[in-house]
Design an enzyme around this catalytic site. Sequence first.
Site, PDB file in Angstrom:
ATOM      1  CG  ASP A  49      49.955  32.773  43.115  1.00 20.30           C
ATOM      2  OD1 ASP A  49      49.315  33.823  43.298  1.00 20.30           O
ATOM      3  OD2 ASP A  49      50.445  32.111  44.058  1.00 20.30           O
ATOM      4  CB  SER A  50      45.590  35.936  40.991  1.00 25.46           C
ATOM      5  OG  SER A  50      46.354  36.829  40.194  1.00 25.46           O
ATOM      6  CD  GLU A 120      51.002  33.979  48.986  1.00 22.06           C
ATOM      7  OE1 GLU A 120      50.646  33.258  49.949  1.00 22.06           O
ATOM      8  OE2 GLU A 120      50.298  34.141  47.970  1.00 22.06           O
ATOM      9  CD  GLU A 187      45.860  39.332  48.975  1.00 25.87           C
ATOM     10  OE1 GLU A 187      44.796  38.913  48.485  1.00 25.87           O
ATOM     11  OE2 GLU A 187      46.983  38.918  48.626  1.00 25.87           O
TER      12      GLU A 187
END
Length: 273
Positions: A49-50, A120, A187
Site C-alpha cells: 500500500d506504499s 498489519e 519494520e
Amino acid sequence: MSATGLQKRLTPTRISAMKGGKPIVCLTAYTTPMARLLDEHCDLLLVGDSLGMVLYGMETTIGVTLDMMIAHGKAVMRGVTKACVVVDMPFGSYQESKEAAFRNAVRILQETGCDAVKLEGGEEMAETIAFLTKRGIPVMGHIGLMPQQVQTAGGYRSVGHSEHETSKIRRDAHAIGGSGAFAVVIEGTVEPLAREVTSAIHIPSIGIGASSACDGQVLVSDDILGLFNDFTPRFVKRYDELGKRIAAAVSVYADEVRSRKFPAAEHTFKRRS
C-alpha cells in the site's frame, strides 16, 4: 491440466520453508513492467500500500483503497512467472471484524490471482489471521513500525527503544508466529530486538529497517532505484539514481524537440511509391 498440476511460481508454503536458510529476496511492485523486471531476481513481490505515496503522491498509506490494491495486484500478476506475490490489505479493509477481513481478502485473491495477503498488527490481529488461514487464505503478518497506524503512533519512527515497546513487539512476534501466518514483516525495529524475535519464532521474518539476521529483506523498489525522492528512510540503500537519469534524458529530448533535431528523417514515414 489437473488441479494438482505443478505450480511454477513460489508459494507461501515454499517461502515459509525458507526459514533459517538462504535469505528471502523481496521488493515492492505496483505495475506490470516493473514486475517483469523484478520477477527473475526476487523470491517474493509485495504489492504494497506504499503505492499510495510512491505512485499517487499521498502523504500516508491511509487513503489507499481496496479497489486500488486489486487493480495494482492484477497488474503485477500479469508480469510474474516465478515470484510469490503478496498484496497488502489496505487500511479499513480488515480491522472491523474477522468476517469483513475474510470477505475483503477473498476479493483480493479471487480478483488478482495473487498468492497471499498481508495485514498489519500484532497480538490484536492474531485472531483475525487465524480465522483467515483456517479458511484457506495465506497471510503474511506485519509488526514493528506499522505505517497504517502512523497517525496514532506519532509519525514514522523506529520502535523497540523502551521496555514497553520491546515487550509489545515480543508479544506481537509470538502471536503472529502462532497465528498461522506463513511469514512476518518486521519494520523499523531496533536491530537487537529484530534479531531476537527472528530467532524466537518458527516462521520467516522479512526485515525492513530491522536486522541482517532476518530471514529476508524487503525494500520499496522506487527507493532503491532512486525513483522516489520525497524522502529517503535511513534503512534504504540507493543502488541507482534512475530519477536523475530520467530527468537528464527528458532534458535532451526537450532540447531536440525545440531545436527540431527530433524527429529526424529516420523517425518519420515515407510515402510508398
